[in-house]
Structure formats: structure tokens, C-alpha cells
Design an enzyme around this catalytic site. Structure first.
Site, PDB file in Angstrom:
ATOM      1  N   ASP A 171       0.689  -1.089   0.484  1.00 31.27           N
ATOM      2  CA  ASP A 171      -0.496   0.358  -0.160  1.00 31.27           C
ATOM      3  C   ASP A 171       1.227   1.004  -0.442  1.00 31.27           C
ATOM      4  OD1 ASP A 171      -3.079  -0.752   0.666  1.00 31.27           O
ATOM      5  OD2 ASP A 171      -2.059  -1.997   1.751  1.00 31.27           O
ATOM      6  N   ASN A 180       1.985  -2.273   4.660  1.00 34.92           N
ATOM      7  CA  ASN A 180       0.787  -3.563   3.817  1.00 34.92           C
ATOM      8  C   ASN A 180      -0.656  -3.384   5.341  1.00 34.92           C
ATOM      9  OD1 ASN A 180       0.128  -5.194   0.599  1.00 34.92           O
ATOM     10  ND2 ASN A 180       0.537  -7.029   2.338  1.00 34.92           N
ATOM     11  N   LYS A 181      -0.953  -5.077   4.504  1.00 38.11           N
ATOM     12  CA  LYS A 181      -2.441  -5.151   5.405  1.00 38.11           C
ATOM     13  C   LYS A 181      -1.378  -5.857   6.333  1.00 38.11           C
ATOM     14  CE  LYS A 181      -6.174  -6.944   6.655  1.00 38.11           C
ATOM     15  NZ  LYS A 181      -7.474  -5.700   6.805  1.00 38.11           N
TER      16      LYS A 181
END
Length: 271
Positions: A171, A180-181
Site C-alpha cells: 500500500d 501493507n495489510k
């Protein structure tokens, strides 16, 4: 609900998922009302999405936002397609691939390897609580005739240690971390322990100087109001670039250090 409000609501609720899809939706919303007020609203909804932020800031400066948006989206599409082709070269026959959450970049890397390069491989993933984006990944890949094995989140290491490579989306990139997640950082550490190559996948326009981690509504985890129970819901985490085997982008498959140099060279050229 107006079209603008609907787009904003879909981004905020994560009905619109993935950094690139969020950016595209944000651009659509901005072009409906190309002014500072709408830009501020759009920029506030997803703080861990520099691709969205970079796009809106670019359009805000432009005297012809519609034309600028068209060019930005065209370049994004080309970069995404190149990233998918470059990443697919890492996928080998009979390989077990691990991925996390739902990344359009990783999805297209795997689909390209399957459709264009005729590779046979298996993808492992987990459900990814609380919004279960891992199920979306499994369903998406299955439709492309890619075999998927999905497990509960706490079975991640059991699945990961069977794999030959770990691909995950990005991201945001900074000079030292990838965001990121939530769970990515832990999975990277586990992959490193098991000597599994680890690659972040994403276009260079996700680069930013500093990234803020989004905290989502606790209700997504557990809608409860009780004394002595506090629910937290961080949506992303940060992984140090030095923990990665490489970064896959439109620049190719590069070491983190070479990727950052390419990004900086590109930024200088664009100024």
C-alpha cells in the site's frame, strides 16, 4: 446518496479494495468536484494510501485535471501490467506460492503466470480477519483456474512453510519500510525463518516520504460495549525493506536499495 458520497462511502467501508482501485475511485470522485474541499475529503478517508494521495495532489495542482487524470491512469495501467509480467517470471511449475490479503498486483502476477506462461502452481493464503479479504483472493484465483488452499489466520505458518515464495502487495513504500495489510510484518519474519524468498509487489507511485497507519473501526472486529474490554483494529503494519528479498515493480525485480534509487531518480526527473 450522491455519486460523490457513494464513492467515498465505498472507499471508507473497504467495499473498494486495493491501493490501485482506491486511487482510481478517488480520482473519479475528485473529477466530479475538482476543488480543494473535495480533495481534503478524499485525502482524509484512507491515510495509508499514498497512491491515492499522490494522484489527488497531482490533479489539484493541474490546470486541466481531467487530462492529467487520463495520463496518470494510463501510466498506472502500463506500470501495473509491466509489474505483473516481471513478477510472473518468478513463478515456476509445481511451485507453492504464499500470498496475504487481496492485492490486485499479486493477483495479476499469478494470473499472467497461469494464462500466458502456462505455469501450474498452488497458492496458499489465509482468511485475513476481520474483513476476510483472503476469501476474495481465493475466489478470484479459483475463477482463473488456479488452485488455492485457504486456512484460518492462525494456521499461517503451517501454510507458509510449505511454500517456495511469498508475494504480497504494497500500500505504501518509504525509503526504509513497506506498509501493507496487518500481519504482513509477522509473515515476513516467519518466511525469513523458513528461508522463503519474500517480495513486495507494487508500482513505484506508491512511494511516499512518511506513511501513517490507518486504524479502522473496532466494530469490524467485535461490536461490543463492556467495561474492561478495549478492541483495537489497525489495518496495516510496516515491514523493514531490509527484511525483503526484493521488490517487484515496473522497474523489474530489484533489491530494496536499487528500487529506492530508481524511485528517487524518477522523482528528480519528474521535478
Amino acid at each position: 446518496m450522491s455519486r460523490f458520497s457513494k464513492i467515498i462511502a465505498d472507499i471508507k467501508s473497504v467495499k473498494t479494495q486495493g491501493a490501485e482501485n482506491v486511487a482510481r475511485a478517488g480520482i473519479k470522485a475528485f473529477l466530479l468536484f475538482p476543488n480543494k474541499k473535495s480533495a481534503k475529503k478524499i485525502l482524509s478517508i484512507r491515510p495509508t494510501e499514498p497512491l491515492l494521495q499522490n494522484a489527488i495532489k497531482l490533479l489539484l495542482k493541474s490546470g486541466r485535471p481531467a487530462l492529467t487524470a487520463k495520463k496518470f491512469l494510463s501510466n498506472l495501467k502500463k506500470s501495473h501490467e509491466t509489474t505483473a509480467k516481471k513478477g510472473a517470471t518468478l513463478i515456476k511449475n509445481d511451485m507453492n506460492v504464499y500470498t496475504h490479503c487481496h492485492s490486485s498486483t499479486v493477483m495479476d502476477i499469478l494470473k499472467y503466470a497461469k494464462k500466458k506462461q502456462k505455469k501450474n502452481f498452488v497458492v496458499y493464503t489465509t482468511e485475513v480477519e476481520p474483513l476476510l479479504q483472503g476469501r476474495k483472493t481465493a475466489d478470484d484465483l479459483a475463477k482463473s483456474k488456479i488452485k488455492v488452499i485457504i486456512a484460518p489466520d492462525m494456521a499461517a505458518e503451517l501454510s507458509l512453510k510449505k511454500c517456495d515464495i511469498f508475494l504480497f502487495g504494497a500500500d505504501a513504500f518509504t525509503k526504509s519500510v513497506v506498509a501493507n495489510k496487518i500481519g504482513t510484518s509477522t509473515l515476513v519474519k516467519l518466511a525469513k525463518i523458513h528461508k522463503i524468498p519474500r517480495y513486495a509487489c507494487g508500482v513505484s507511485t506508491k512511494f511516499t516520504k512518511k506513511v501513517k497507519i490507518e486504524k479502522r473501526s473496532p466494530k469490524e472486529v467485535w461490536n461490543i460495549h463492556r467495561n474492561n474490554i478495549k478492541v483495537i483494529n489497525p489495518a496495516f503494519d510496516k515491514t523493514k525493506l531490509k527484511e525483503l528479498s526484493g521488490i517487484i515493480s515496473e522497474f523489474g525485480i530489484l533489491s530494496p536499495k536499487k528500487f529506492i534509487k530508481k524511485v528517487r531518480d524518477k522523482l528528480k526527473k519528474d521535478l
